[in-house]
Design a protein around this motif. Structure first.
Motif, PDB file in Angstrom:
ATOM      1  N   UNK A  16       0.822  -1.197   0.000  1.00 42.44           N
ATOM      2  CA  UNK A  16       0.000   0.000   0.000  1.00 42.44           C
ATOM      3  C   UNK A  16       0.859   1.251   0.000  1.00 42.44           C
ATOM      4  N   UNK A  17       1.961   1.241   0.729  1.00 44.35           N
ATOM      5  CA  UNK A  17       2.863   2.396   0.773  1.00 44.35           C
ATOM      6  C   UNK A  17       3.480   2.650  -0.590  1.00 44.35           C
ATOM      7  N   UNK A  18       3.844   1.601  -1.305  1.00 45.03           N
ATOM      8  CA  UNK A  18       4.463   1.757  -2.623  1.00 45.03           C
ATOM      9  C   UNK A  18       3.419   2.175  -3.648  1.00 45.03           C
ATOM     10  N   UNK A  19       2.234   1.541  -3.644  1.00 48.57           N
ATOM     11  CA  UNK A  19       1.237   1.822  -4.674  1.00 48.57           C
ATOM     12  C   UNK A  19       0.573   3.175  -4.442  1.00 48.57           C
ATOM     13  N   UNK A  20       0.133   3.458  -3.221  1.00 51.44           N
ATOM     14  CA  UNK A  20      -0.578   4.706  -2.949  1.00 51.44           C
ATOM     15  C   UNK A  20       0.397   5.859  -2.742  1.00 51.44           C
ATOM     16  N   UNK A  21       1.476   5.604  -2.102  1.00 55.10           N
ATOM     17  CA  UNK A  21       2.454   6.659  -1.828  1.00 55.10           C
ATOM     18  C   UNK A  21       2.285   7.181  -0.419  1.00 55.10           C
ATOM     19  N   UNK A  22       3.382   7.684   0.153  1.00 56.19           N
ATOM     20  CA  UNK A  22       3.326   8.155   1.543  1.00 56.19           C
ATOM     21  C   UNK A  22       2.471   9.408   1.718  1.00 56.19           C
ATOM     22  N   UNK A  23       2.297  10.183   0.642  1.00 60.03           N
ATOM     23  CA  UNK A  23       1.532  11.414   0.769  1.00 60.03           C
ATOM     24  C   UNK A  23       0.028  11.130   0.903  1.00 60.03           C
ATOM     25  N   UNK A  28      -6.140   7.585   2.404  1.00 58.40           N
ATOM     26  CA  UNK A  28      -6.683   6.273   2.033  1.00 58.40           C
ATOM     27  C   UNK A  28      -7.048   5.466   3.280  1.00 58.40           C
ATOM     28  N   UNK A  29      -6.217   5.535   4.311  1.00 56.62           N
ATOM     29  CA  UNK A  29      -6.506   4.794   5.545  1.00 56.62           C
ATOM     30  C   UNK A  29      -7.758   5.362   6.235  1.00 56.62           C
ATOM     31  N   UNK A  30      -7.916   6.698   6.198  1.00 51.56           N
ATOM     32  CA  UNK A  30      -9.111   7.311   6.763  1.00 51.56           C
ATOM     33  C   UNK A  30     -10.362   6.854   6.011  1.00 51.56           C
ATOM     34  N   UNK A  31     -10.260   6.808   4.685  1.00 51.01           N
ATOM     35  CA  UNK A  31     -11.373   6.372   3.846  1.00 51.01           C
ATOM     36  C   UNK A  31     -11.743   4.914   4.152  1.00 51.01           C
ATOM     37  N   UNK A  32     -10.734   4.061   4.232  1.00 49.82           N
ATOM     38  CA  UNK A  32     -10.972   2.650   4.542  1.00 49.82           C
ATOM     39  C   UNK A  32     -11.554   2.520   5.965  1.00 49.82           C
TER      40      UNK A  32
END
Length: 134
Positions: A16-23, A28-32
């Motif tokens: 997830x860090x590589x695909x979504x990016x650290x920014x 994304x985590x809030x959305x999930x």
């Protein structure tokens, strides 16, 4: 619940860090997290609805059992009013009158105990502590 091992979870976080990016990862985590919260709330609401339905069904079953037992008891022990209306002797006849064979229509003798038993109590008052008993 899902039986996720710690190494598998670490692998998902790295991907997830590589695909979504650290920014964008916190967004994304809030959305999930919001969607997981909504899913849990819906599951909790569904479960409480099922529990309520089960409780109501159980109460209906217990009420049916209670009615059946109550009917059986009422058949076995009829009310005193029914016995008097059917021509039987009233249950509160004094023993002396029943032994002498007096008619059920005859007024009972003036016995204060019988008169007190035949009338309803006026109230459920507590007698005074220092005064005489009624």
């Amino acid at each position: 619940m899902f039986d996720v091992a710690p190494t598998e979870f670490l692998l998902v976080v790295v991907v997830a860090l590589v695909v979504i990016g650290p920014k964008d990862l916190p967004k994304a985590m809030r959305f999930v997290g919001k969607w997981v919260g909504k899913a849990r709330g819906m599951a909790r609401h569904f479960r409480s609805g099922l529990d309520t339905m089960m409780r109501e069904a159980e109460l209906e079953e217990l009420e049916k059992q209670w009615r059946a037992q109550n009917d059986a008891i009422m058949r076995e022990f009829p009310r005193a009013d029914d016995a008097v209306a059917g021509g039987g002797t009233p249950p509160l006849l004094p023993p002396a009158a029943a032994a002498e064979g007096e008619a059920a229509d005859a007024p009972p003798p003036e016995n204060p105990d019988f008169a007190a038993a035949a009338t309803k109590p006026e109230t459920h008052e507590v007698p005074p502590r220092d005064g005489p008993l009624p």
